[in-house]
Write a protein that holds these residues in place. Structure first.
Motif, PDB file in Angstrom:
ATOM      1  N   ASP A   2       0.831  -1.203   0.000  1.00  0.00           N
ATOM      2  CA  ASP A   2       0.000   0.000   0.000  1.00  0.00           C
ATOM      3  C   ASP A   2       0.867   1.256   0.000  1.00  0.00           C
ATOM      4  N   ILE A   3       0.354   2.302  -0.620  1.00  0.00           N
ATOM      5  CA  ILE A   3       1.063   3.576  -0.706  1.00  0.00           C
ATOM      6  C   ILE A   3       0.341   4.621   0.141  1.00  0.00           C
ATOM      7  N   ASP A   4       1.087   5.332   0.974  1.00  0.00           N
ATOM      8  CA  ASP A   4       0.532   6.391   1.812  1.00  0.00           C
ATOM      9  C   ASP A   4       0.720   7.733   1.103  1.00  0.00           C
ATOM     10  N   TYR A   5      -0.386   8.326   0.663  1.00  0.00           N
ATOM     11  CA  TYR A   5      -0.315   9.600  -0.051  1.00  0.00           C
ATOM     12  C   TYR A   5      -0.516  10.807   0.875  1.00  0.00           C
ATOM     13  N   THR A   6      -0.702  10.557   2.167  1.00  0.00           N
ATOM     14  CA  THR A   6      -1.117  11.616   3.089  1.00  0.00           C
ATOM     15  C   THR A   6      -0.191  12.827   3.065  1.00  0.00           C
ATOM     16  N   ASN A  63      10.053  22.172 -11.225  1.00  0.00           N
ATOM     17  CA  ASN A  63       8.920  21.298 -11.542  1.00  0.00           C
ATOM     18  C   ASN A  63       8.262  20.682 -10.317  1.00  0.00           C
ATOM     19  N   PHE A  64       8.613  21.150  -9.136  1.00  0.00           N
ATOM     20  CA  PHE A  64       8.142  20.515  -7.907  1.00  0.00           C
ATOM     21  C   PHE A  64       6.620  20.410  -7.857  1.00  0.00           C
ATOM     22  N   GLU A  65       5.923  21.499  -8.103  1.00  0.00           N
ATOM     23  CA  GLU A  65       4.460  21.490  -8.011  1.00  0.00           C
ATOM     24  C   GLU A  65       3.853  20.529  -9.044  1.00  0.00           C
ATOM     25  N   LYS A  66       4.443  20.459 -10.219  1.00  0.00           N
ATOM     26  CA  LYS A  66       3.966  19.529 -11.232  1.00  0.00           C
ATOM     27  C   LYS A  66       4.118  18.089 -10.755  1.00  0.00           C
ATOM     28  N   TYR A  67       5.260  17.777 -10.123  1.00  0.00           N
ATOM     29  CA  TYR A  67       5.480  16.420  -9.623  1.00  0.00           C
ATOM     30  C   TYR A  67       4.459  16.058  -8.546  1.00  0.00           C
ATOM     31  N   VAL A  68       4.156  17.008  -7.664  1.00  0.00           N
ATOM     32  CA  VAL A  68       3.153  16.759  -6.626  1.00  0.00           C
ATOM     33  C   VAL A  68       1.808  16.445  -7.269  1.00  0.00           C
ATOM     34  N   GLY A  69       1.470  17.175  -8.317  1.00  0.00           N
ATOM     35  CA  GLY A  69       0.223  16.916  -9.043  1.00  0.00           C
ATOM     36  C   GLY A  69       0.187  15.519  -9.637  1.00  0.00           C
ATOM     37  N   TRP A  70       1.297  15.060 -10.184  1.00  0.00           N
ATOM     38  CA  TRP A  70       1.371  13.703 -10.729  1.00  0.00           C
ATOM     39  C   TRP A  70       1.119  12.657  -9.652  1.00  0.00           C
ATOM     40  N   ILE A  71       1.701  12.894  -8.470  1.00  0.00           N
ATOM     41  CA  ILE A  71       1.526  11.933  -7.372  1.00  0.00           C
ATOM     42  C   ILE A  71       0.055  11.828  -6.997  1.00  0.00           C
ATOM     43  N   TRP A  72      -0.631  12.956  -6.886  1.00  0.00           N
ATOM     44  CA  TRP A  72      -2.047  12.942  -6.541  1.00  0.00           C
ATOM     45  C   TRP A  72      -2.863  12.256  -7.647  1.00  0.00           C
ATOM     46  N   GLU A  73      -2.467  12.452  -8.890  1.00  0.00           N
ATOM     47  CA  GLU A  73      -3.180  11.821  -9.997  1.00  0.00           C
ATOM     48  C   GLU A  73      -3.106  10.293  -9.923  1.00  0.00           C
ATOM     49  N   THR A  74      -1.964   9.767  -9.491  1.00  0.00           N
ATOM     50  CA  THR A  74      -1.842   8.306  -9.378  1.00  0.00           C
ATOM     51  C   THR A  74      -2.764   7.751  -8.303  1.00  0.00           C
ATOM     52  N   GLN A  75      -3.045   8.540  -7.279  1.00  0.00           N
ATOM     53  CA  GLN A  75      -3.959   8.082  -6.242  1.00  0.00           C
ATOM     54  C   GLN A  75      -5.378   7.936  -6.782  1.00  0.00           C
TER      55      GLN A  75
END
Length: 325
Positions: free
Chosen positions: A255-259, A311-323
């Motif tokens: 499991d992945i913790d996105y918190t 690109n930090f904010e873009k990477y954070v957006g990608w992480i949320w998209e995978t959730q």
């Protein structure tokens, strides 16, 4: 090769009962801290790692190598493809004259480039990381993430070469320090450095080498760090699709913790420490080759940090998209 190195490698072969050297040892390039040599004996072919003498002066160095081989052996026993050091009288390190050495079986496999990885490689790395993170390996140190302190002299040296860049370093260090308590709230023992140079491939199948960075780490931080390594940041770009591939296979096992994904991503600023280390080497090294290597790594790492910061904010957006997927 010089006579001293040949003597050390000959004595290593004798100490490990590998029989007589049949050919002149070959230097293998790729690692940034130690020397690797390929030796062919009358029994087999081996890789001999001559450990960096400056690193071995550190009080904790010997114990760290012993611990890392404990981790690699546990991983191998649990079905994770890993290359482990040969033992000599129950020791994974041997002191030959004034040098410490480690010996490994030689594999004629290849490494991948630092560009974005292909789909099956993404799947393999995600699967391997998840299985490593699921191992239970005992350690007395469960707080691996310490607050980052930036040396003022090194920062000034950096600013002289890259005007305005010191502000980015200070910002990233501050964000990392604000994340430390979260990073230490979930810890596993893992490889610690699964980048391209530490994974060998043969017909699409990987094997993990060079476990010396094995230590407690936040699993999400290592997952995101692996993604940054494997999917392009060293070549100054990162691919969104490949990130989803590795997450897919990792999440099938663990499991992945996105918190706290933003804090986890700030936990990936390993390259700030690497940059400071190379600035230190550039200021203190008396070895011409080490000096050139340090300066090359400074330039490369500065570019990596720029890409990450921009690109930090873009990477954070990608992480949320995978959730969501």
């Amino acid at each position: 090769m010089n006579k001293q190195k040949l003597t050390i490698l000959t004595k290593t072969s004798e100490a490990y009962n590998l029989w007589k050297l049949e050919t002149t040892p070959e230097r293998v390039f790729g690692g940034l801290l130690h020397e690797m040599w390929k030796i062919t004996t009358s029994s087999w072919v081996y890789a001999v790692k001559l450990l960096n003498p400056e690193i071995m002066k550190r009080d904790e160095a010997y114990g760290n190598f012993v611990f890392s081989e404990k981790v690699s052996n546990i991983a191998k026993e649990n079905g994770i493809p890993a290359i482990v050091a040969l033992q000599n009288n129950d020791k994974v390190l041997e002191k030959i004259d004034d040098s410490y050495v480690m010996v490994f079986p030689w594999f004629e496999w290849t490494t991948l480039s630092t560009a974005s990885a292909w789909k099956d490689a993404c799947y393999a790395i995600g699967w391997i990381l998840a299985h490593i993170h699921n191992l239970w390996i005992e350690t007395t140190d469960a707080t691996p993430h310490w607050k980052m302190e930036i040396n003022g002299e090194y920062l000034e040296t950096l600013e002289n070469e890259f005007s305005g860049f010191s502000e980015i370093i200070q910002e990233l260090a501050s964000k990392y320090n604000d994340s430390v308590s979260v990073l230490n709230s979930d810890v596993v023992i893992s490889h610690g450095d699964i980048d391209q140079k530490n994974v060998l491939w043969n017909e699409g199948k990987p094997v993990i080498i060079d476990w010396e960075a094995s230590w407690p780490v936040n699993p999400m931080v290592e997952l995101l760090t692996a993604w940054l390594y494997w999917w392009g940041i060293v070549d100054w770009h990162v691919d969104e699709v490949s990130f989803k591939w590795v997450i897919t296979w990792y999440s099938q096992v663990r499991d992945i913790d996105y918190t706290h994904c933003e804090k986890h991503l700030y936990g990936c600023v390993w390259f700030v420490g690497w940059l400071m280390y190379n600035i230190e080497r550039s200021l203190e090294s008396t070895n011409d080759k080490a000096l050139v290597l340090a300066k090359e790594e400074i330039v490369k790492t500065v570019e990596v940090i720029k890409v990450f910061h921009e690109n930090f904010e873009k990477y954070v957006g990608w992480i949320w998209e995978t959730q969501k997927s």
